[in-house]
Design a protein around this motif. Structure first.
Motif, mmCIF file in Angstrom:
data_model
loop_
_atom_site.group_PDB
_atom_site.id
_atom_site.type_symbol
_atom_site.label_atom_id
_atom_site.label_comp_id
_atom_site.label_asym_id
_atom_site.label_seq_id
_atom_site.Cartn_x
_atom_site.Cartn_y
_atom_site.Cartn_z
ATOM 1 N N LYS A 186 -109.144 -37.770 9.558
ATOM 2 C CA LYS A 186 -108.470 -39.077 9.386
ATOM 3 C C LYS A 186 -109.306 -39.976 8.705
ATOM 4 O O LYS A 186 -108.571 -40.756 7.794
ATOM 5 C CB LYS A 186 -108.566 -39.601 10.869
ATOM 6 N N GLU A 187 -110.659 -39.725 8.474
ATOM 7 C CA GLU A 187 -111.347 -40.750 7.621
ATOM 8 C C GLU A 187 -110.928 -40.242 6.285
ATOM 9 O O GLU A 187 -110.714 -40.939 5.271
ATOM 10 C CB GLU A 187 -112.861 -40.487 7.724
ATOM 11 N N ILE A 188 -110.856 -38.993 5.893
ATOM 12 C CA ILE A 188 -110.282 -38.569 4.800
ATOM 13 C C ILE A 188 -109.089 -39.103 4.192
ATOM 14 O O ILE A 188 -108.658 -39.698 3.046
ATOM 15 C CB ILE A 188 -110.440 -36.882 4.527
ATOM 16 N N ALA A 189 -107.967 -38.816 5.079
ATOM 17 C CA ALA A 189 -106.887 -39.209 4.784
ATOM 18 C C ALA A 189 -106.829 -41.038 4.456
ATOM 19 O O ALA A 189 -106.202 -41.337 3.407
ATOM 20 C CB ALA A 189 -105.584 -39.259 5.916
ATOM 21 N N HIS A 190 -107.268 -41.861 5.515
ATOM 22 C CA HIS A 190 -107.386 -43.214 5.145
ATOM 23 C C HIS A 190 -107.920 -43.423 3.788
ATOM 24 O O HIS A 190 -107.749 -44.523 3.174
ATOM 25 C CB HIS A 190 -107.994 -43.967 6.111
ATOM 26 N N ASP A 191 -109.344 -42.786 3.356
ATOM 27 C CA ASP A 191 -109.993 -42.935 2.282
ATOM 28 C C ASP A 191 -108.987 -42.829 1.051
ATOM 29 O O ASP A 191 -109.278 -43.544 -0.109
ATOM 30 C CB ASP A 191 -111.187 -42.091 1.990
ATOM 31 N N HIS A 192 -108.040 -41.947 1.264
ATOM 32 C CA HIS A 192 -107.101 -41.694 -0.038
ATOM 33 C C HIS A 192 -105.781 -42.336 0.074
ATOM 34 O O HIS A 192 -104.799 -42.009 -0.559
ATOM 35 C CB HIS A 192 -106.950 -40.290 -0.276
ATOM 36 N N GLY A 193 -105.722 -43.356 1.021
ATOM 37 C CA GLY A 193 -104.385 -43.812 1.279
ATOM 38 C C GLY A 193 -103.205 -43.155 1.964
ATOM 39 O O GLY A 193 -102.013 -43.362 1.756
ATOM 40 N N ALA A 194 -103.581 -42.137 2.682
ATOM 41 C CA ALA A 194 -102.481 -41.351 3.286
ATOM 42 C C ALA A 194 -102.674 -41.524 4.825
ATOM 43 O O ALA A 194 -103.722 -41.978 5.360
ATOM 44 C CB ALA A 194 -102.977 -39.809 2.994
ATOM 45 N N LEU A 195 -101.663 -40.985 5.517
ATOM 46 C CA LEU A 195 -101.671 -41.267 6.717
ATOM 47 C C LEU A 195 -102.049 -39.786 7.673
ATOM 48 O O LEU A 195 -101.957 -38.858 6.843
ATOM 49 C CB LEU A 195 -100.142 -41.369 7.461
ATOM 50 N N LEU A 196 -102.506 -40.113 8.733
ATOM 51 C CA LEU A 196 -102.749 -38.785 9.454
ATOM 52 C C LEU A 196 -101.632 -38.682 10.575
ATOM 53 O O LEU A 196 -101.377 -39.522 11.619
ATOM 54 C CB LEU A 196 -103.963 -38.870 10.266
ATOM 55 N N VAL A 197 -100.892 -37.380 10.459
ATOM 56 C CA VAL A 197 -99.839 -37.052 11.261
ATOM 57 C C VAL A 197 -100.149 -35.867 12.181
ATOM 58 O O VAL A 197 -100.492 -34.935 11.564
ATOM 59 C CB VAL A 197 -98.412 -36.835 10.485
ATOM 60 N N VAL A 198 -100.339 -36.295 13.385
ATOM 61 C CA VAL A 198 -100.584 -35.041 14.300
ATOM 62 C C VAL A 198 -99.386 -34.369 15.099
ATOM 63 O O VAL A 198 -98.395 -35.176 15.699
ATOM 64 C CB VAL A 198 -101.518 -35.475 15.358
ATOM 65 N N ASP A 199 -99.303 -33.210 14.899
ATOM 66 C CA ASP A 199 -97.976 -32.453 15.715
ATOM 67 C C ASP A 199 -98.589 -31.913 16.967
ATOM 68 O O ASP A 199 -99.255 -30.901 17.258
ATOM 69 C CB ASP A 199 -97.572 -31.076 14.702
ATOM 70 N N GLU A 200 -97.885 -32.690 17.933
ATOM 71 C CA GLU A 200 -98.404 -32.151 19.212
ATOM 72 C C GLU A 200 -97.328 -31.671 19.983
ATOM 73 O O GLU A 200 -97.237 -31.693 21.420
ATOM 74 C CB GLU A 200 -98.816 -33.505 19.940
ATOM 75 N N VAL A 201 -96.373 -30.863 19.320
ATOM 76 C CA VAL A 201 -95.262 -30.486 19.910
ATOM 77 C C VAL A 201 -95.680 -29.286 21.016
ATOM 78 O O VAL A 201 -95.136 -29.135 21.971
ATOM 79 C CB VAL A 201 -94.437 -29.528 18.841
ATOM 80 N N MET A 202 -96.811 -28.436 20.778
ATOM 81 C CA MET A 202 -97.230 -27.432 21.568
ATOM 82 C C MET A 202 -98.542 -27.990 22.501
ATOM 83 O O MET A 202 -98.770 -27.624 23.652
ATOM 84 C CB MET A 202 -97.605 -26.174 20.912
ATOM 85 N N SER A 203 -99.200 -28.752 21.624
ATOM 86 C CA SER A 203 -100.385 -29.098 22.336
ATOM 87 C C SER A 203 -100.461 -30.448 23.222
ATOM 88 O O SER A 203 -101.328 -30.777 24.037
ATOM 89 C CB SER A 203 -101.661 -29.424 21.256
ATOM 90 N N GLY A 204 -99.430 -31.140 23.335
ATOM 91 C CA GLY A 204 -99.170 -32.106 24.092
ATOM 92 C C GLY A 204 -98.767 -32.191 25.807
ATOM 93 O O GLY A 204 -98.375 -30.992 25.910
ATOM 94 N N PHE A 205 -98.956 -33.369 26.373
ATOM 95 C CA PHE A 205 -98.719 -33.399 27.651
ATOM 96 C C PHE A 205 -99.152 -32.455 28.564
ATOM 97 O O PHE A 205 -98.849 -31.726 29.338
ATOM 98 C CB PHE A 205 -97.118 -32.923 28.064
ATOM 99 N N GLY A 206 -100.755 -32.332 28.652
ATOM 100 C CA GLY A 206 -101.585 -31.716 29.340
ATOM 101 C C GLY A 206 -102.028 -30.221 29.059
ATOM 102 O O GLY A 206 -102.775 -29.793 29.650
ATOM 103 N N ARG A 207 -101.388 -29.906 28.108
ATOM 104 C CA ARG A 207 -101.765 -28.315 27.756
ATOM 105 C C ARG A 207 -103.238 -28.291 27.422
ATOM 106 O O ARG A 207 -103.586 -26.979 27.893
ATOM 107 C CB ARG A 207 -100.987 -27.996 26.495
ATOM 108 N N THR A 208 -103.905 -29.232 26.828
ATOM 109 C CA THR A 208 -105.332 -29.145 26.675
ATOM 110 C C THR A 208 -106.274 -29.747 27.652
ATOM 111 O O THR A 208 -107.247 -29.507 27.401
ATOM 112 C CB THR A 208 -105.439 -29.837 25.278
ATOM 113 N N GLY A 209 -105.701 -29.992 28.792
ATOM 114 C CA GLY A 209 -106.654 -30.705 29.904
ATOM 115 C C GLY A 209 -106.421 -32.410 29.518
ATOM 116 O O GLY A 209 -107.329 -33.009 30.211
ATOM 117 N N GLU A 210 -105.980 -32.968 28.396
ATOM 118 C CA GLU A 210 -105.835 -34.107 27.974
ATOM 119 C C GLU A 210 -104.203 -34.361 27.726
ATOM 120 O O GLU A 210 -103.533 -33.594 27.624
ATOM 121 C CB GLU A 210 -106.525 -34.448 26.764
#
Length: 446
Positions: free
Chosen positions: A232-256
């Protein structure tokens, strides 16, 4: 009518044979497609037309997070369809408004405004367009061991070999190395610094870095704790956004709630699907920060779908999120996930063909090897787009013969059961895997 000879249907029942003749199998050589009719599903199990019952140890396609008996979700769908089965996206429903509000509450940081679609790939398409609209830049940087969907934008940013048949894809996509200690020449943190150099060399042209916080179908790759914050730090240093794809890892899958939460990172854009409704309805979502949302107050959001915010789908989504909360399933997934991890570690200790066991929560991968010292895989990336079966396929088939369904991709068995699974049910499935791994142990001598 086609004059082609019909595909062989030996061993298939009438429904399966009809399906094979008239319905395309996904990601398949059609001559190899042999669909299995499922007639019932309940709890963490499903039943085929022969009456055989299976533990669903991968939540079907890593999406049935609530299992197959989420009554609140079932009721919400029925009630919404009875009230209004469909309204145009220019209208709204109580469920759509409340789900938008609920997602703003459970997602990290100041993510606050959502675009609803019908799948993960559409959620990624929306994220690509929003990032480009907001930054005024075109390039999207993603990684080689990734999967982001099947439509043209999302397959273009996908890294795995399934993208190759669709190339050239959309312009402006570039690929970076992965945080994959087991199978890469770069250390995971070296790979993230390489991304920093890539953005420097690309100049001020990159709109976003798009990543799965924990890579899903390309191996359940868990980066080091400091990887995602640094990205995220690298993305913002270069004026880019950080997009996270949580399609599979979202909604409790990881314990968070989300994979990003495992690393304490607040992304600029997040995509969701699968567990968003527990797969009870097709629904995708793309949520953005307050700042990005405000950008479109006076600039047109040139994006939309007929089924955006479909009433039955958002009703299912709202009921699913409430079910996660009411049944305390996120915390439970963390606790039961520790037990699952311990049981998988036991397997790794007993079976020399297990090269590495990795994952968090109820999101685990078992990577197989024919030579643990040299880390020689049984399955190669090319196998994903080739005919035939691999040793990893044979292991999954052996588990299936013992009443446990486990998905496998390239060289990894993907263990991602419903969040409702019990320790006894885990033990039952692990016993099946224990026997099935004898297949890969024996194959080490081939």
């Amino acid at each position: 009518m086609s004059e082609q000879e019909p595909a062989p249907t030996d061993g298939l029942n009438e429904v399966e044979a009809t399906d094979r003749e008239h319905v395309f199998g996904t990601w398949s050589f059609q001559s190899e497609v042999r669909p299995t009719e499922v007639t019932h599903a309940e709890g963490v199990r499903f039943t085929d037309a022969d009456g055989e019952e299976f533990v669903d140890f991968s939540s079907q396609l890593m999406c049935s997070n609530l299992g197959h008996s989420a009554e609140k979700v079932e009721d919400a769908i029925a009630e919404q369809v009875a009230d209004a089965a469909y309204v145009s996206p220019g209208y709204t429903t109580e469920a759509r408004a409340k789900l938008g509000e609920k997602l703003a509450a459970v997602t990290p940081g100041d993510l606050s405004k959502t675009f609803f679609s019908t799948s993960g790939t559409e959620a990624v398409e929306a994220a690509i367009k929003i990032a480009r609209f907001y930054t005024g830049k075109q390039k999207i940087l993603s990684r080689y061991r990734s999967y982001h969907g099947a439509t043209y934008g999302s397959i273009s940013v996908t890294g795995d070999p399934r993208r190759l048949a669709s190339e050239p894809g959309i312009p402006g996509t570039i690929k970076a190395p992965d945080p994959y200690a087991y199978g890469s020449t770069l250390d995971p943190m070296e790979s993230v610094e390489y991304i920093d150099e890539m953005l420097e060399l690309e100049g001020d042209t990159v709109a976003a870095i798009l990543v799965e916080p924990i890579v899903g179908s390309n191996g359940i790759l868990v980066p080091p704790e400091e990887y995602l914050p640094r990205l995220k730090e690298i993305a913002h240093d270069h004026g880019a956004l950080l997009v996270v794809d949580e399609v599979m890892s979202g909604f409790g899958r990881t314990g968070e709630w989300f994979g990003a939460d495992v690393f304490g990172v607040e992304p600029d854009i997040m995509t969701m699907a699968k567990g968003l409704t527990g797969a009870y309805q097709p629904l995708g979502a793309t949520i953005v920060t307050d700042e990005i949302a405000a950008h479109f107050d006076d600039k047109m959001l040139c994006h939309g779908h007929t089924y955006s915010g479909h009433p039955a789908a958002v009703a299912a989504g709202l009921a699913a999120v409430e079910t996660y909360e009411e049944q305390n399933l996120i915390e439970r997934a963390s606790e039961v996930g520790e037990y699952l991890g311990d049981r998988i570690d036991d397997l790794a200790d007993r079976h020399p063909s297990v090269g590495e066991a990795r994952g968090v929560g109820l999101f685990r991968g078992i990577e197989l090897t024919s030579d643990p010292d040299e880390r020689v895989p049984f399955g190669e990336r090319a196998d994903k787009v080739s005919k035939g079966t691999t040793v990893v396929d044979e292991v999954a088939a052996a588990a299936y013969d013992r009443g446990t369904y486990v998905a496998n991709m390239i060289n990894t068995l993907i263990v991602a059961p419903p969040l409702t699974i019990t320790e006894d049910e885990i033990d039952e499935a692990i016993d099946a895997l224990d026997a099935a791994l004898d297949v890969s142990d024996d194959a080490m001598d081939r």
